[in-house]
Design an enzyme around this catalytic site. Sequence first.
Site, PDB file in Angstrom:
ATOM      1  N   GLY A 311       0.849  -1.196   0.000  1.00 50.20           N
ATOM      2  CA  GLY A 311       0.000   0.000   0.000  1.00 50.20           C
ATOM      3  C   GLY A 311       0.871   1.227   0.000  1.00 50.20           C
ATOM      4  CG  ASP A 312       0.648   4.114   2.551  1.00 46.12           C
ATOM      5  OD1 ASP A 312      -0.573   4.078   2.288  1.00 46.12           O
ATOM      6  OD2 ASP A 312       1.061   4.262   3.710  1.00 46.12           O
ATOM      7  CG  ASN A 313       5.122   5.915  -0.668  1.00 50.52           C
ATOM      8  OD1 ASN A 313       4.359   5.945   0.303  1.00 50.52           O
ATOM      9  ND2 ASN A 313       5.684   7.000  -1.156  1.00 50.52           N
ATOM     10  CD1 TRP A 314       0.671   0.842  -3.871  1.00 49.43           C
ATOM     11  CD2 TRP A 314       0.715  -1.294  -4.527  1.00 49.43           C
ATOM     12  NE1 TRP A 314      -0.472   0.614  -4.590  1.00 49.43           N
ATOM     13  CE2 TRP A 314      -0.481  -0.689  -5.006  1.00 49.43           C
ATOM     14  CE3 TRP A 314       0.957  -2.638  -4.819  1.00 49.43           C
ATOM     15  CZ2 TRP A 314      -1.415  -1.389  -5.756  1.00 49.43           C
ATOM     16  CZ3 TRP A 314       0.019  -3.342  -5.575  1.00 49.43           C
ATOM     17  CH2 TRP A 314      -1.151  -2.711  -6.034  1.00 49.43           C
TER      18      TRP A 314
END
Lengths: 719, 719
Positions: A311-314
């Site tokens: 998630g997020d900066n994936w």
Amino acid sequence: MNKGRVTIPTDDNFIKETMEIAEKWGADGIRDCDGFKLPKEIKGLAERIYSTYFVARGDNKWAEANKEELQQTYLMTKHHVASEDKLRIKIMDGYFSEQVQPDTYHDIKTWWEVIDRTTNKVVDIELWSYDEKSQEVIIEKVDKWHEYTVTFLAYCIWDPTQMYNHITNNWGDKPHEMPFDARKPKSNKYIFEAMHRWLDEHPESNIVRFTTFFYHFTLIFNDLAKEKFVDWFGYSSSVSPEALEAFKEEKGYALRPEDIVDEGYYNSSFRVPSREYLDYIDFQQRFVAENVKKLVDIVHEDGREAMMFLGDNWIGTEPYGKYFSSIGLDGVVGSVGGGATLRMISDIPGVKYTEGRFLPYFFPDTFFEGNDPCMEAKENWITARRALMRKPVDRIGYGGYLSLAYKFPKFVEYIESVCNEFREIYDNIGGNKPYCGLKVGVLNCWGKLRTWQTHMVAHALWYKQIYTYLGVIESLSGMSFDVEFISFDDIKDNGVPNDIDVIINAGDAGTAFSGGEKWLDTEIITTIREWIYNGGGFVGVGEPSAVLYGGHFFQLSEALGVDKELGFSLSTDKYFNSELDKHFITADVTDEIDFGEGQKNVYAKSKDTEIICYKNGDLLMSSNDYGKGRAVYIAGLPYSIENTRILMRSCFYAAHKEDKMKIWYADNLNCEVSAYLESNKYAVINNSHEKQVTFVYDGNGNKTKIELQPGEIKWNKIS
Amino acid sequence: MNKGRVTIPTDDNFIKETMEIAEKWGADGIRDCDGFKLPKEIKGLAERIYSTYFVARGDNKWAEANKEELQQTYLMTKHHVASEDKLRIKIMDGYFSEQVQPDTYHDIKTWWEVIDRTTNKVVDIELWSYDEKSQEVIIEKVDKWHEYTVTFLAYCIWDPTQMYNHITNNWGDKPHEMPFDARKPKSNKYIFEAMHRWLDEHPESNIVRFTTFFYHFTLIFNDLAKEKFVDWFGYSSSVSPEALEAFKEEKGYALRPEDIVDEGYYNSSFRVPSREYLDYIDFQQRFVAENVKKLVDIVHEDGREAMMFLGDNWIGTEPYGKYFSSIGLDGVVGSVGGGATLRMISDIPGVKYTEGRFLPYFFPDTFFEGNDPCMEAKENWITARRALMRKPVDRIGYGGYLSLAYKFPKFVEYIESVCNEFREIYDNIGGNKPYCGLKVGVLNCWGKLRTWQTHMVAHALWYKQIYTYLGVIESLSGMSFDVEFISFDDIKDNGVPNDIDVIINAGDAGTAFSGGEKWLDTEIITTIREWIYNGGGFVGVGEPSAVLYGGHFFQLSEALGVDKELGFSLSTDKYFNSELDKHFITADVTDEIDFGEGQKNVYAKSKDTEIICYKNGDLLMSSNDYGKGRAVYIAGLPYSIENTRILMRSCFYAAHKEDKMKIWYADNLNCEVSAYLESNKYAVINNSHEKQVTFVYDGNGNKTKIELQPGEIKWNKIS
């Protein structure tokens, strides 16, 4: 046995209670959470200590000193109509100036694009200019009454996740974390040095939990500091002149800004992806994988494990992507919203273990006086468990403030039972694969890359336009089927895999999930027709194979025996509208079927089409024999226990394997059976919150009656 | 005053009673009907005696002797998938062999077409052959798993109208009337001779009622002798090698069979018409007009009137077509189903008079013991009357068996009052135009040619897919607006007519009524944008201006302030969903609005869009200011008294003429006012079957309260 495989968060000054709960739940892992830093004393208190690590944010000193290396994003203005010969467009109109700022550091005439959207032509760079002060693009000699947009490159001056938390929690003057770009030369060097330094300074943990790596999924706020655009799969904020130049070098052609902004749709995963966009994804995934590998190597050299939060900066590290395995990560952890999100994690190849973070998150929105957090926990566990039975994650865990959960003893007790049940399941399965009655291929434009991730916009959020299709995926996540996600390009290159019994195609017309223009590819359509005709099963949901061409809207309408009326064939009489009295697929249906958003104007093409459900002039479910094969049509299938059974029966029927259904099968649709032949065990689960009685069919089809308490799981030896 | 303008049917041995009813109803016209022939003695018994005449059927002796000159039609087989290298297609499969037979008289390799529908390529004529005995086309060397169709030319061996009556009424071994083709050399000569002969043999009538001329609208039956395909506007049964050769000569290029069968849609009026098809229509209309003129001239030379029945074999004589006026017909008669069909007749230019045949038809399905035929008569009269007030037909009439109606004295009495009321209306109007508050242009691909005829499939029949849009037309038919039907080509060639206040665009995406690809024509879209921006009003219903391009689905979405979500822009947050508390457009609404089939997934693009109705996540009605203009969106508008008011208000609002609404206006929505300034009279009608009280606003906006009995009309002098 009742120990391990569980991760819990801890809290400020909460070590004693943390150990108490760890003992109770059998947790062997402790993690930091949401801004709170692990105390040095934690070291050694659990087998596994996780520290969150941000690669590309949280170091504003560096970011401030290297502002030209901040991350970037492509933004498109809204459409502006030209009512005069000159048009002024305020490019930041509708954007949040604390999040993004136009990039004038790089040559705007190279990296920006003004487009006449009425003719789809790029405006000559000589004809426009940019006024930095007013942040306006001024276009001269416009064609009156045409619409124009400006695509501009911007710097991201605030990390979207921190921005979201900052604004939501009123963090006031807490500094805005600026994301820097691993692709830019100085920052690239810096992130590896920083990794070394951080490891030296944080000896307390033995697992680095990357949250995550370089590029955030697209999340853009508006001028009111509210979400304007969110795409959990979006690559828009991974761009930069450096990336685009490297792309040109690597792929041999240049991308246009339009290849990224895509008329303002920004390559939503609902768009049939262009070749350019697929190339760009490939290009970024390779770069990210290569560089993340270096970080992981550093962590490993330091004797620790490296874990990724999904998630997020994936962006660039999609776990089903081509380069993911090469990174060498030890584990992946992700949030479990239900069955599909569990399988999205548990099926990830190329890592040593997966971990599911279960709900509820220990936050005040659930843990407040008078509320019973067990409700959400039970719902989450029961929904995810059916998927867990098919393919378990290796660990489970929780997040948030442990001190909050600690105040709810009934909850602490319930989670103890969940942890024990999880370990029992995990041990009984013993790494073996459960019995599968069929193999299903979910066909769309994304295939393997977006395994268990179809129809998502923001991660696990409900949208009116998607729940009708998500139900198919959620149902499949816990079904006794093998499931593979295949793309149209797979079909074109390699045909339909040999072991597939049923192809499912579900989605709205024109989307990447239905397939749009892919169905006009002669190789693809003929391969699928041939495959069905020779005995394959097909299940189409919503607007399968839909694109108007050659006298059909559904390109597989001859196989499906149905098509959708767009008005053009109203002159043709539609005689076939008698619902069959009963049908194999709906044999367990007692109430009215929930088709979700359903479909209008679908009709049977001939008397041979079996009409299974027909209401108010619309065909909603049908089946049709096509050669030796069969194609089932369903107007929509939101997730429910009832619809899960309908989908299961549809697949067995489509595959002409009706007689193979009652193997490791429960006739009560609230119950499901998973049999692990190598473990010599099988389990029956009750997915409802009520007591259930069911006949359970064994591998030979012999049945036994059993009773299950609400939510109960029962294990038996295979005799 | 109470005499004339009414036509009645007569019956076998019914002259005395016919005269009795003629006297009662003030009828000055008597017609034959349904197979029954007028007796010689009828001559002189009424001012106007009508005889039905069929130009191209009813002479089987001629047809038998000239079978190669029978009418023809293009038919397409269904799609056949090739599962082997050779494909055999039974071309008559699904067709009614008593209606049509393959034409092998003309060269099949020239006039037939085998198409690979998967590649859209025509199959080489060397690769297929036809087995006359089995009626199969055999295609060699097919591409496996492609779909193929055969387009073949067929002879029509049974006139569709006679076939329908024959089958419906079980006429047993009564001969099948074979239609012959006026374009073929011998028959062309013959029809004029036959006309002369018929006039000589039928001195009893002074009006020839043509039913109708050369070509029947498309009506094809299936192998079960039931309707398979019906298109009231269809030209498929006007084709022949002779016509296609003449077309090539005249237009300078050849048509392909595909130009007629159109992927099996047969150029339904819902299809955006191709240039080829428009050329073909023009070509046939010219031929038909020229030849019908000769027939009309013969009738005139014989001292009689020529009248056309609008229906059956009317193809080529569309009354709003380019060549119609040149025919020189005296009158047109058509069936009145409601307001729109009345205006379709009464607005016809280029004839001396129009006649509306009202309902019920005197047939046993309505006139049976225990039923009250007044109900249908009242509904028909009240629905049509509001249109009559705007533009009356010159005559009314009835059809069927008068002896049946005669048995219902209450009905005879009610029709007497209708006839009197009609004559009163007609006389009071005195040929003057009523006051119009606005001028509205209905914009679609057909424009003037299909005036009042949008969205029709079979004449005046209900279809689930059309009633939502027909409501717009039906509402307009009785509204105090000037109404013009304009085409996209008109806009392209001449811009928006100067006197238009509001453009209405209503229809499903991609249809000729919404406009489909026409909206991608830069001249058209910019002309309309400019026109709205400079103060024009636009009302879009359903999917106006819909075609996916350049970042919009609705090409006018910036003007409308709304667009439709197809899935591609789900990532963009949709914040605007608060319905306004009240709005000018819905000021008279008390119940829930009926949007018919409505629309899903339409959303407001900005906070500036006025959301007038929003339900279950869908925007259903809105308005948006665009420059000095305004664009109203409505999801659908089936016909009702309530929706008529909504449409009226929408138009005034869109035109920024809200303050002009209460002129010759009734505030009770069951009532409508028509003012004839030149006649110095105005009428107030009650469109309901209940008593109504209303304020009536005069030309200065002064109001008076009046009461109206159910269905009443009240006339007043303008003071």
